[in-house]
Design a protein around this motif. Structure first.
Motif, short mmCIF file in Angstrom:
data_model
loop_
_atom_site.label_atom_id
_atom_site.label_comp_id
_atom_site.label_asym_id
_atom_site.label_seq_id
_atom_site.Cartn_x
_atom_site.Cartn_y
_atom_site.Cartn_z
N ASN A 247 0.86 -1.20 0.00
CA ASN A 247 0.00 0.00 0.00
C ASN A 247 0.90 1.25 0.00
O ASN A 247 1.53 1.57 1.02
N PRO A 248 0.97 1.96 -1.13
CA PRO A 248 1.88 3.11 -1.22
C PRO A 248 1.55 4.23 -0.23
O PRO A 248 2.41 5.03 0.10
N ALA A 249 0.30 4.24 0.29
CA ALA A 249 -0.08 5.29 1.23
C ALA A 249 0.65 5.17 2.57
O ALA A 249 0.59 6.08 3.40
N THR A 250 1.35 4.07 2.77
CA THR A 250 2.07 3.88 4.04
C THR A 250 3.44 4.56 4.03
O THR A 250 4.08 4.71 5.07
N PHE A 251 3.88 4.98 2.85
CA PHE A 251 5.25 5.50 2.69
C PHE A 251 5.57 6.65 3.66
O PHE A 251 6.59 6.65 4.34
N GLU A 252 4.66 7.62 3.71
CA GLU A 252 4.89 8.82 4.55
C GLU A 252 5.23 8.45 5.99
O GLU A 252 6.05 9.07 6.63
N GLY A 253 4.52 7.44 6.51
CA GLY A 253 4.63 7.14 7.94
C GLY A 253 5.69 6.12 8.30
O GLY A 253 5.82 5.80 9.49
#
Ligand code: SF4
Ligand code: SF4
Length: 325
Positions: A247-253
């Protein structure tokens, strides 16, 4: 080549400023859980696997000159078992840092061979210093905790959490008590919010326990958990599950982007998983923490491997729980 960076599509680097120092004080633990990613156990008491007074002082000396670090995250093993744990806490607090203790709550009621409780001091000490307690409780069901941690782990965890509650943890806002869930089998954690509601209902109704919040963490296919999966012929399927759920949305965190990790000997890694795999931070390899200017850790390249897909699967996973909804 792990394929992780290729899948991310951008190089994995730390943020310009790092804010957390995670310290693994050693591998000694009163338990030997099936999912343990550092293979901790009561046998891991060797000096070259546990923090000495000299190393503790060197780490604290570095911390005093690292103004961007606002949080000291103490992990292990069972961190309270290290004789220099209290010194790390008191001095970190004196320096104005927030302190987290990754506590296995059974240690709070652990009895030695004489029947004494050598860590009974911990709840009051932690409360006096305003330490954020992050307590592992892999499930609210006794059967599941027994499978992962051993026969008496669940009642002992309940007893340990009760002592924390009695002193105000999970009841007073300044005494934060986070519980940590991880799956009992080769699956991803269910949604964190829903799980938190289930934990709250069962622990309150059945045991009268309170906590501040729940963090759900994915099991990493490394160390003892990897061996376990391999023995049961489930390793390949589990690794594929993590990969498929990228899930690329996890990158920030991703937690490695805001922290640096130091082991009990002063060696530097990007996270506790890389430490377990002996995968050093590329730009600092061969140097101890106290030989590194804190400013050079911002923006550094992070070492990656196939295990990193454990952090990006589904809602993501970090030492602070899920990363995305
Ligand atoms: S998972 Fe935590 S409590 Fe269990 S053996 Fe490892 S360090 Fe100890
Ligand atoms: S395993 Fe460590 S290095 Fe890899 S993504 Fe997770 S936190 Fe970052």
């Amino acid at each position: 080549m792990s394929g992780f960076v290729e899948r991310l599509g951008v190089p994995l680097r730390a943020r310009a400023e790092i804010t957390t120092l995670q310290v693994n004080v050693g591998l000694a633990c009163n338990l030997a859980c099936r999912h343990c990613h550092v293979d901790s156990s009561p046998k891991r008491t060797a000096a070259d696997e546990n923090l000495s007074e000299e190393t503790a002082e060197r780490i604290l000396g570095w911390l005093a000159n690292a103004p961007s670090i606002t949080t000291v995250d103490l992990t292990g093993g069972s961190p309270e078992m290290n004789p220099h744990f209290r010194r790390l806490v008191t001095e970190s607090r004196r320096l104005g840092k927030r302190v987290m203790d990754r506590c296995n709550p059974t240690i709070l009621v652990h009895r030695d061979t004489t029947g004494a409780e050598p860590y009974a001091w911990a709840p009051a000490f932690l409360a006096d210093h305003g330490v954020h307690v992050v307590a592992s409780l892999p499930c609210y069901l006794e059967e599941n905790v027994r499978k992962q941690r051993g026969l008496t782990a669940f009642p002992d965890s309940v007893a340990g959490l009760r002592r924390l509650n009695d002193i105000g943890y999970g009841r007073r806002p300044e005494l934060r008590l986070t519980l940590v869930y991880n799956p009992v089998g080769p699956s991803l954690p269910p949604p964190q919010q829903q799980l938190e509601a289930d934990y709250r209902r069962v622990l309150r109704d059945e045991y009268g326990l309170e906590f501040t919040e729940l963090w759900a963490i994915t099991n990493m296919p490394i160390a003892r958990w990897r061996d376990d999966l391999e023995r049961r012929g489930e390793l390949a399927a589990y690794e594929q599950r993590l990969l498929d759920a990228f899930n690329p949305a996890t990158f920030e965190g991703l937690m490695c982007r805001g922290q640096i990790h130091v082991d009990s000997q002063g060696r530097v890694h990007d996270c506790d998983f890389n430490y377990a795999l002996r995968l050093p931070t590329p730009s600092t390899a061969g140097r101890f923490l106290w030989e590194i200017d804190p400013a050079e850790l911002g923006g550094r390249e992070i070492a990656t491997g196939p295990h990193c897909f454990g952090c990006t699967a589904g809602a993501g996973s970090s030492c602070g729980g899920s990363l995305a909804s």
